[in-house]
Scaffold this motif. Sequence first.
Motif, PDB file in Angstrom:
ATOM      1  N   TYR A 170       0.836  -1.202   0.000  1.00 48.39           N
ATOM      2  CA  TYR A 170       0.000   0.000   0.000  1.00 48.39           C
ATOM      3  C   TYR A 170       0.871   1.253   0.000  1.00 48.39           C
ATOM      4  O   TYR A 170       0.594   2.207  -0.727  1.00 48.39           O
ATOM      5  N   PHE A 171       1.933   1.246   0.803  1.00 49.33           N
ATOM      6  CA  PHE A 171       2.824   2.402   0.864  1.00 49.33           C
ATOM      7  C   PHE A 171       3.474   2.658  -0.497  1.00 49.33           C
ATOM      8  O   PHE A 171       3.573   3.802  -0.943  1.00 49.33           O
TER       9      PHE A 171
ATOM     10  N   PHE B  76       0.068   9.079   3.004  1.00 51.32           N
ATOM     11  CA  PHE B  76       0.517   8.962   4.394  1.00 51.32           C
ATOM     12  C   PHE B  76       0.767  10.322   5.044  1.00 51.32           C
ATOM     13  O   PHE B  76       0.741  10.431   6.259  1.00 51.32           O
ATOM     14  N   ASN B  77       1.006  11.350   4.262  1.00 55.43           N
ATOM     15  CA  ASN B  77       1.196  12.697   4.801  1.00 55.43           C
ATOM     16  C   ASN B  77      -0.066  13.547   4.693  1.00 55.43           C
ATOM     17  O   ASN B  77      -0.044  14.707   5.073  1.00 55.43           O
ATOM     18  N   LYS B  78      -1.151  12.953   4.154  1.00 56.70           N
ATOM     19  CA  LYS B  78      -2.344  13.758   3.896  1.00 56.70           C
ATOM     20  C   LYS B  78      -3.580  13.332   4.670  1.00 56.70           C
ATOM     21  O   LYS B  78      -4.488  14.120   4.842  1.00 56.70           O
ATOM     22  N   VAL B  79      -3.646  12.075   5.100  1.00 53.23           N
ATOM     23  CA  VAL B  79      -4.831  11.599   5.814  1.00 53.23           C
ATOM     24  C   VAL B  79      -4.415  10.962   7.136  1.00 53.23           C
ATOM     25  O   VAL B  79      -3.291  10.486   7.273  1.00 53.23           O
ATOM     26  N   PRO B  80      -5.319  10.959   8.117  1.00 47.67           N
ATOM     27  CA  PRO B  80      -4.984  10.339   9.397  1.00 47.67           C
ATOM     28  C   PRO B  80      -4.652   8.857   9.230  1.00 47.67           C
ATOM     29  O   PRO B  80      -5.290   8.142   8.455  1.00 47.67           O
ATOM     30  N   LEU B  81      -3.668   8.411   9.959  1.00 50.25           N
ATOM     31  CA  LEU B  81      -3.209   7.025   9.834  1.00 50.25           C
ATOM     32  C   LEU B  81      -4.272   6.009  10.229  1.00 50.25           C
ATOM     33  O   LEU B  81      -4.256   4.883   9.742  1.00 50.25           O
TER      34      LEU B  81
END
Length: 192
Positions: free
Chosen positions: A154-155, A162-167
Motif C-alpha cells: 500500500y505504501f 501517508f502525509n495527507k490523511v490520518p493514519l
Amino acid sequence: MEHFKHLLTSYFGPLNDQELDMIQSYFYEEKLTKNSFFTKTDKVCDKLSIIKSGILRIYSLSEGKEITQWIASENYMMTEVLGFFFDRPNRWNIQAYNDVDLWTIAKTDYLKLCRDFPKWIDIEKQLMLKCFVMIENRIFAHLSMTAQERYEMYFEQNSLLFNKVPLQHIASVLGMSPETLSRIRKHHAQTS
C-alpha cells in the motif's frame, strides 16, 4: 480538459478525438468542499466521477465505529456501485477529505451516453474488469499477506496519502489496528 481526455485514454485505451469529445460532453466539472459528501449511506448515488484533484474517503459505520473501505485520490473513478448501477441504497458514505475537484456524469446522462455511443458498453466493461481485478488483489492481499507486506504494498502505491490523511483511516483500509500500523511504520523506518 486535455487532462480529462488523457485520463479517458489511459483508462479505456485508444479513442479518437470525436469519441473523446462526445464522452467529455456528458461530463461537467463539480467541486466538493472539505467534509461535504459525494453521497451518503442509505441514499441512492446518482453520479459517477473522476477525481481531478483532492481526496475522497469511502467509509461506513459499524457498531458506532467508522470502517474506511478506500481512500481515493487524483485520477480515480468514483461512484457507489449499489446506488449508481443497481438503484439500491448506498452501503458507503463517500466524503471529501479536503477540497475536491471532479469531472462528473449524472446517472441520466450516463444512460444517454450508453444509448448514444454504443462503444461505451465496451468501455464500461473494461472499467468493470479493472475494478474486479483491483478487488481480487485486495482480497488476495488480505488473505495471503502479512500485515507488514500489506503495508509495504500500500505504501509503495499510495505513499503520498501517508502525509495527507490520518493514519487510522489507512490502518482501516489495510485491515489492521492503528497500533499495528504504527508499529509496522516504525519498523519500516528503521530498516529503510
